[in-house]
Motif scaffolding. Structure first.
Motif, PDB file in Angstrom:
ATOM      1  N   ALA A   1      41.517  23.196  28.078  1.00 35.58           N
ATOM      2  CA  ALA A   1      41.648  23.547  29.496  1.00 35.58           C
ATOM      3  C   ALA A   1      42.179  24.968  29.671  1.00 35.58           C
ATOM      4  N   LEU A   2      43.112  25.370  28.826  1.00 37.72           N
ATOM      5  CA  LEU A   2      43.682  26.717  28.934  1.00 37.72           C
ATOM      6  C   LEU A   2      42.662  27.792  28.579  1.00 37.72           C
ATOM      7  N   ALA A   3      41.631  27.427  27.842  1.00 40.48           N
ATOM      8  CA  ALA A   3      40.599  28.390  27.432  1.00 40.48           C
ATOM      9  C   ALA A   3      39.478  28.526  28.461  1.00 40.48           C
ATOM     10  N   GLU A   4      39.413  27.619  29.432  1.00 40.33           N
ATOM     11  CA  GLU A   4      38.340  27.634  30.424  1.00 40.33           C
ATOM     12  C   GLU A   4      38.773  28.355  31.699  1.00 40.33           C
ATOM     13  N   ARG A   5      37.789  28.888  32.406  1.00 41.39           N
ATOM     14  CA  ARG A   5      38.025  29.481  33.718  1.00 41.39           C
ATOM     15  C   ARG A   5      38.270  28.348  34.712  1.00 41.39           C
ATOM     16  N   ALA A   6      39.310  28.472  35.524  1.00 40.43           N
ATOM     17  CA  ALA A   6      39.660  27.449  36.515  1.00 40.43           C
ATOM     18  C   ALA A   6      39.423  28.006  37.918  1.00 40.43           C
ATOM     19  N   GLU A   7      38.644  27.295  38.707  1.00 40.26           N
ATOM     20  CA  GLU A   7      38.304  27.718  40.069  1.00 40.26           C
ATOM     21  C   GLU A   7      39.432  27.386  41.040  1.00 40.26           C
ATOM     22  N   GLY A   8      39.639  28.265  42.003  1.00 41.66           N
ATOM     23  CA  GLY A   8      40.649  28.044  43.024  1.00 41.66           C
ATOM     24  C   GLY A   8      40.087  27.311  44.228  1.00 41.66           C
ATOM     25  N   THR A   9      40.986  26.823  45.077  1.00 42.53           N
ATOM     26  CA  THR A   9      40.582  26.110  46.283  1.00 42.53           C
ATOM     27  C   THR A   9      41.036  26.829  47.551  1.00 42.53           C
ATOM     28  N   GLY A  10      41.763  27.934  47.404  1.00 39.98           N
ATOM     29  CA  GLY A  10      42.293  28.655  48.560  1.00 39.98           C
ATOM     30  C   GLY A  10      42.071  30.143  48.436  1.00 39.98           C
ATOM     31  N   TYR A  11      43.153  30.899  48.357  1.00 45.86           N
ATOM     32  CA  TYR A  11      43.067  32.357  48.257  1.00 45.86           C
ATOM     33  C   TYR A  11      42.649  32.820  46.864  1.00 45.86           C
ATOM     34  N   ILE A  12      42.884  31.971  45.869  1.00 45.16           N
ATOM     35  CA  ILE A  12      42.530  32.318  44.491  1.00 45.16           C
ATOM     36  C   ILE A  12      41.077  31.933  44.239  1.00 45.16           C
ATOM     37  N   ARG A  13      40.288  32.900  43.783  1.00 42.07           N
ATOM     38  CA  ARG A  13      38.890  32.618  43.430  1.00 42.07           C
ATOM     39  C   ARG A  13      38.834  31.888  42.089  1.00 42.07           C
ATOM     40  N   PHE A  14      39.516  32.458  41.072  1.00 40.65           N
ATOM     41  CA  PHE A  14      39.610  31.782  39.782  1.00 40.65           C
ATOM     42  C   PHE A  14      40.774  32.341  38.981  1.00 40.65           C
ATOM     43  N   VAL A  15      41.139  31.587  37.932  1.00 41.37           N
ATOM     44  CA  VAL A  15      42.173  31.981  36.979  1.00 41.37           C
ATOM     45  C   VAL A  15      41.565  31.863  35.591  1.00 41.37           C
ATOM     46  N   LYS A  16      41.815  32.855  34.765  1.00 41.45           N
ATOM     47  CA  LYS A  16      41.350  32.844  33.384  1.00 41.45           C
ATOM     48  C   LYS A  16      42.522  33.184  32.484  1.00 41.45           C
ATOM     49  N   LEU A  17      42.773  32.328  31.505  1.00 40.02           N
ATOM     50  CA  LEU A  17      43.847  32.539  30.544  1.00 40.02           C
ATOM     51  C   LEU A  17      43.249  32.833  29.168  1.00 40.02           C
ATOM     52  N   SER A  18      43.917  33.676  28.402  1.00 38.79           N
ATOM     53  CA  SER A  18      43.521  33.897  27.015  1.00 38.79           C
ATOM     54  C   SER A  18      44.777  34.027  26.175  1.00 38.79           C
ATOM     55  N   LYS A  19      44.771  33.316  25.058  1.00 42.46           N
ATOM     56  CA  LYS A  19      45.946  33.290  24.185  1.00 42.46           C
ATOM     57  C   LYS A  19      46.118  34.652  23.512  1.00 42.46           C
ATOM     58  N   VAL A  20      47.345  35.121  23.507  1.00 44.10           N
ATOM     59  CA  VAL A  20      47.685  36.388  22.864  1.00 44.10           C
ATOM     60  C   VAL A  20      48.047  36.079  21.415  1.00 44.10           C
ATOM     61  N   GLN A  21      47.399  36.761  20.489  1.00 44.61           N
ATOM     62  CA  GLN A  21      47.637  36.499  19.058  1.00 44.61           C
ATOM     63  C   GLN A  21      48.862  37.230  18.580  1.00 44.61           C
TER      64      GLN A  21
END
Length: 156
Positions: free
Chosen positions: A136-156
């Motif tokens: 789940a943390l690797a996938e793009r997550a769509e927003g339902t309000g002011y946020i269009r989407f959130v994308k997380l990427s692990k820092v090595q």
């Protein structure tokens, strides 16, 4: 001397067992008219309650109460927010944050919650929610309000 060595070993074991992973977090906002949005990112426990504030986008404390559910938690928790607070974000813009998530929370029912509010407009308590699980943390997550989407990427 033996007691000091035993204590140092104990402390070293504790710090090694409480590892955290760092994630770059990009928040892309929808285009909207109005003031910049205040966004808070929280760690939510498996029972649905607030466990920890990870980041606040919006520096002016007088507007934190527009994030109603989080504000109830935060007024009781009294977290030192200075180190995790940054600028609010305008419609259509994006913001970057680095989040630290304790590895022990992975695959245990925890969630990241992104709440958003804009002055004199609607409040979204669950604009985005993401399971704290590697997939789940690797996938793009769509927003339902002011946020269009959130994308997380692990820092090595």
């Amino acid at each position: 001397m033996k007691k000091i060595l035993a204590f140092a070993l104990f402390i070293g074991t504790l710090s090694a067992s409480a590892q955290t992973a760092r994630y770059k977090c990009m928040i892309q906002m929808n285009s909207y008219k109005g003031e910049p949005a205040y966004v808070v990112i929280s760690l939510i426990n498996p029972q649905g309650g607030y466990e920890k504030t990870l980041s606040v986008l919006g520096p002016d404390k007088k507007w934190h109460n527009t994030l109603k559910e989080w504000h109830k938690f935060e007024t009781k928790a009294k977290t030192q927010l200075n180190a995790i607070t940054g600028a609010s974000v305008n419609g259509g813009d994006r913001a970057m944050r680095t989040l630290e998530i304790d590895d022990s929370k992975l695959n245990k029912g925890y969630k990241l919650r992104f709440e958003s509010a804009v002055e004199e407009q609607k409040y979204y308590v669950k604009d985005v929610e993401i399971d704290v699980a590697p997939e789940a943390l690797a996938e793009r997550a769509e927003g339902t309000g002011y946020i269009r989407f959130v994308k997380l990427s692990k820092v090595q």
